[in-house]
Design a protein around this motif. Structure first.
Motif, PDB file in Angstrom:
ATOM      1  N   MET A   1       0.854  -1.200   0.000  1.00  0.00           N
ATOM      2  CA  MET A   1       0.000   0.000   0.000  1.00  0.00           C
ATOM      3  C   MET A   1       0.888   1.248   0.000  1.00  0.00           C
ATOM      4  O   MET A   1       2.021   1.216   0.469  1.00  0.00           O
ATOM      5  CB  MET A   1      -0.910  -0.002   1.231  1.00  0.00           C
ATOM      6  N   SER A   2       0.344   2.316  -0.550  1.00  0.00           N
ATOM      7  CA  SER A   2       1.120   3.557  -0.587  1.00  0.00           C
ATOM      8  C   SER A   2       0.291   4.696  -0.024  1.00  0.00           C
ATOM      9  O   SER A   2      -0.944   4.664  -0.066  1.00  0.00           O
ATOM     10  CB  SER A   2       1.530   3.883  -2.027  1.00  0.00           C
ATOM     11  N   GLN A   3       0.974   5.686   0.505  1.00  0.00           N
ATOM     12  CA  GLN A   3       0.272   6.855   1.040  1.00  0.00           C
ATOM     13  C   GLN A   3      -0.486   7.574  -0.056  1.00  0.00           C
ATOM     14  O   GLN A   3      -1.562   8.121   0.169  1.00  0.00           O
ATOM     15  CB  GLN A   3       1.280   7.793   1.706  1.00  0.00           C
ATOM     16  N   ALA A   4       0.093   7.545  -1.281  1.00  0.00           N
ATOM     17  CA  ALA A   4      -0.568   8.208  -2.423  1.00  0.00           C
ATOM     18  C   ALA A   4      -1.926   7.573  -2.708  1.00  0.00           C
ATOM     19  O   ALA A   4      -2.906   8.271  -3.004  1.00  0.00           O
ATOM     20  CB  ALA A   4       0.328   8.123  -3.656  1.00  0.00           C
ATOM     21  N   ASP A   5      -2.003   6.233  -2.624  1.00  0.00           N
ATOM     22  CA  ASP A   5      -3.277   5.541  -2.858  1.00  0.00           C
ATOM     23  C   ASP A   5      -4.306   5.931  -1.798  1.00  0.00           C
ATOM     24  O   ASP A   5      -5.484   6.148  -2.099  1.00  0.00           O
ATOM     25  CB  ASP A   5      -3.066   4.029  -2.838  1.00  0.00           C
ATOM     26  N   LYS A   6      -3.844   6.014  -0.563  1.00  0.00           N
ATOM     27  CA  LYS A   6      -4.749   6.405   0.514  1.00  0.00           C
ATOM     28  C   LYS A   6      -5.274   7.822   0.333  1.00  0.00           C
ATOM     29  O   LYS A   6      -6.464   8.102   0.548  1.00  0.00           O
ATOM     30  CB  LYS A   6      -4.039   6.279   1.865  1.00  0.00           C
ATOM     31  N   GLU A   7      -4.401   8.727  -0.086  1.00  0.00           N
ATOM     32  CA  GLU A   7      -4.817  10.110  -0.308  1.00  0.00           C
ATOM     33  C   GLU A   7      -5.798  10.198  -1.469  1.00  0.00           C
ATOM     34  O   GLU A   7      -6.774  10.946  -1.418  1.00  0.00           O
ATOM     35  CB  GLU A   7      -3.592  10.995  -0.569  1.00  0.00           C
ATOM     36  N   GLU A   8      -5.513   9.429  -2.516  1.00  0.00           N
ATOM     37  CA  GLU A   8      -6.418   9.422  -3.677  1.00  0.00           C
ATOM     38  C   GLU A   8      -7.766   8.823  -3.295  1.00  0.00           C
ATOM     39  O   GLU A   8      -8.817   9.307  -3.737  1.00  0.00           O
ATOM     40  CB  GLU A   8      -5.795   8.629  -4.827  1.00  0.00           C
ATOM     41  N   LEU A   9      -7.754   7.787  -2.478  1.00  0.00           N
ATOM     42  CA  LEU A   9      -9.014   7.183  -2.007  1.00  0.00           C
ATOM     43  C   LEU A   9      -9.831   8.204  -1.227  1.00  0.00           C
ATOM     44  O   LEU A   9     -11.044   8.343  -1.444  1.00  0.00           O
ATOM     45  CB  LEU A   9      -8.715   5.965  -1.126  1.00  0.00           C
ATOM     46  N   LYS A  10      -9.171   8.918  -0.328  1.00  0.00           N
ATOM     47  CA  LYS A  10      -9.867   9.940   0.448  1.00  0.00           C
ATOM     48  C   LYS A  10     -10.475  10.996  -0.457  1.00  0.00           C
ATOM     49  O   LYS A  10     -11.626  11.418  -0.259  1.00  0.00           O
ATOM     50  CB  LYS A  10      -8.886  10.580   1.427  1.00  0.00           C
ATOM     51  N   LYS A  11      -9.724  11.415  -1.476  1.00  0.00           N
ATOM     52  CA  LYS A  11     -10.199  12.423  -2.424  1.00  0.00           C
ATOM     53  C   LYS A  11     -11.417  11.930  -3.185  1.00  0.00           C
ATOM     54  O   LYS A  11     -12.414  12.639  -3.333  1.00  0.00           O
ATOM     55  CB  LYS A  11      -9.070  12.781  -3.392  1.00  0.00           C
ATOM     56  N   GLN A  12     -11.347  10.685  -3.683  1.00  0.00           N
ATOM     57  CA  GLN A  12     -12.445  10.136  -4.477  1.00  0.00           C
ATOM     58  C   GLN A  12     -13.696   9.876  -3.630  1.00  0.00           C
ATOM     59  O   GLN A  12     -14.818  10.026  -4.109  1.00  0.00           O
ATOM     60  CB  GLN A  12     -11.996   8.850  -5.176  1.00  0.00           C
ATOM     61  N   LEU A  13     -13.493   9.505  -2.367  1.00  0.00           N
ATOM     62  CA  LEU A  13     -14.647   9.329  -1.481  1.00  0.00           C
ATOM     63  C   LEU A  13     -15.359  10.655  -1.256  1.00  0.00           C
ATOM     64  O   LEU A  13     -16.597  10.712  -1.181  1.00  0.00           O
ATOM     65  CB  LEU A  13     -14.196   8.734  -0.138  1.00  0.00           C
ATOM     66  N   ASN A  14     -14.605  11.726  -1.160  1.00  0.00           N
ATOM     67  CA  ASN A  14     -15.216  13.058  -1.018  1.00  0.00           C
ATOM     68  C   ASN A  14     -15.979  13.450  -2.273  1.00  0.00           C
ATOM     69  O   ASN A  14     -17.050  14.069  -2.203  1.00  0.00           O
ATOM     70  CB  ASN A  14     -14.145  14.102  -0.702  1.00  0.00           C
TER      71      ASN A  14
END
Length: 313
Positions: A1-14
């Motif tokens: 897992m990468s921090q970038a994926d987590k940030e992108e997930l958070k963005k897309q959930l918003n």
């Protein structure tokens, strides 16, 4: 897992949440491409969640994906059950994860989605179960009003059969009444308006009226505990509520029916002079309103010639 994926997930959930809110604010049938955009965004979120190993994010995306699909089905006026029930596996999966993470808000939203599915496929018994569970998480006026509506549909379903199950009638009338009393007493401090509730929807008013008559007649009947002061008080309260509904709606049929039911319970508790006075009042009401329903006339007949007349002492 990468921090970038987590940030992108958070963005897309918003992004997905924003689309969901837009859909909720848009009149039915005017959603255009919004539901497809939401589904696509949720699919992207679920892929990111899998890659980033963020189960909670996947549960959130699943819930919004189900919301979009249910909205599509509702807009299409889908009549078959299968497309609706096909959503249940995703609801169960998301609910399991929500429970594991202790996300009560997500659990609540999933229960509301499930209740809407049962509403669409005509399962008021299951709808009641879902809304009750949602109310255990958080009891609100809109939820309790939705629960009353579900009880009303359940009672309609029971009365549509040749021989309604008497145990189920007692169960659902009693539970309806309990919810209504909460709205009347607790909900009034949270925005519930009794008059508006009755005036805004004739079907709701009819359900409330019928349940009030049922509770009044059952609680006040000596065979059902009507000898107990508390039960008699509950019965009279229910009759008062039925008469109040009749007054708000200016409905003479309701007024005469409620008066007849209440009088039939009260008659046995009166002395001879009070009985004569009651009979006189009933005759005056019958003459004044000439109702289409014959409950008042039948009661007068019973008192003057039938079995009730034998109880005048």
């Amino acid at each position: 897992m990468s921090q970038a994926d987590k940030e992108e997930l958070k963005k897309q959930l918003n992004v997905a949440l924003s689309l969901k809110n837009k859909i909720k604010e848009t009149p039915a049938g005017e959603h255009g491409p919004l539901t497809q955009q939401l589904k696509d965004t949720c699919t992207r979120c679920m892929d990111l969640a899998k890659t980033a190993e963020v189960e909670h994010g996947r549960a959130l995306a699943l819930e919004m994906h189900v919301f979009a699909r249910l909205t599509d089905l509702t807009n299409k006026h889908e009549e078959e059950d299968e497309p609706y029930t096909a959503l249940e596996d995703d609801i169960k999966e998301s609910s399991k994860i929500a429970s594991e993470f202790g996300d009560r808000a997500l659990e609540n939203r999933l229960l509301e989605l499930q209740a809407n599915i049962y509403l669409r496929i005509g399962r008021p018994d299951k709808e009641i179960d879902c809304i009750q569970s949602a109310c255990k998480i958080q009891r609100t006026v809109p939820k309790m009003m939705a629960l009353l509506d579900a009880y009303g549909r359940m009672l309609d379903s029971l009365f549509s059969t040749p021989k309604p199950d008497t145990d189920l009638l007692l169960k659902y009338n009693a539970e309806y009444w309990e919810v209504y009393l909460w709205l009347r007493e607790e909900g009034s401090n949270r925005g519930f308006n009794k008059d508006q509730f009755v005036r805004a929807d004739k079907r709701r008013a009819a359900h409330l009226f019928k349940v009030a008559l049922y509770i009044g007649s059952f609680a006040g009947n000596p065979l059902h505990g009507g000898k107990e002061e508390e039960n008699v008080k509950m019965g009279m309260d229910a009759f008062d509520e039925a008469i109040w509904v009749a007054g708000v709606l200016d409905n003479k049929e309701y007024l005469c029916a409620a008066t007849a039911h209440r009088a039939s319970i009260l008659y046995h508790k009166l002395n001879p002079l009070e009985k004569q006075e009651l009979l006189s009042n009933l005759k005056q009401m019958q003459e004044k309103y000439e109702p289409d329903n014959n409950e008042l006339a039948d009661l007068i007949e019973s008192i003057t010639r039938g079995p009730l007349s034998g109880n005048s002492s």
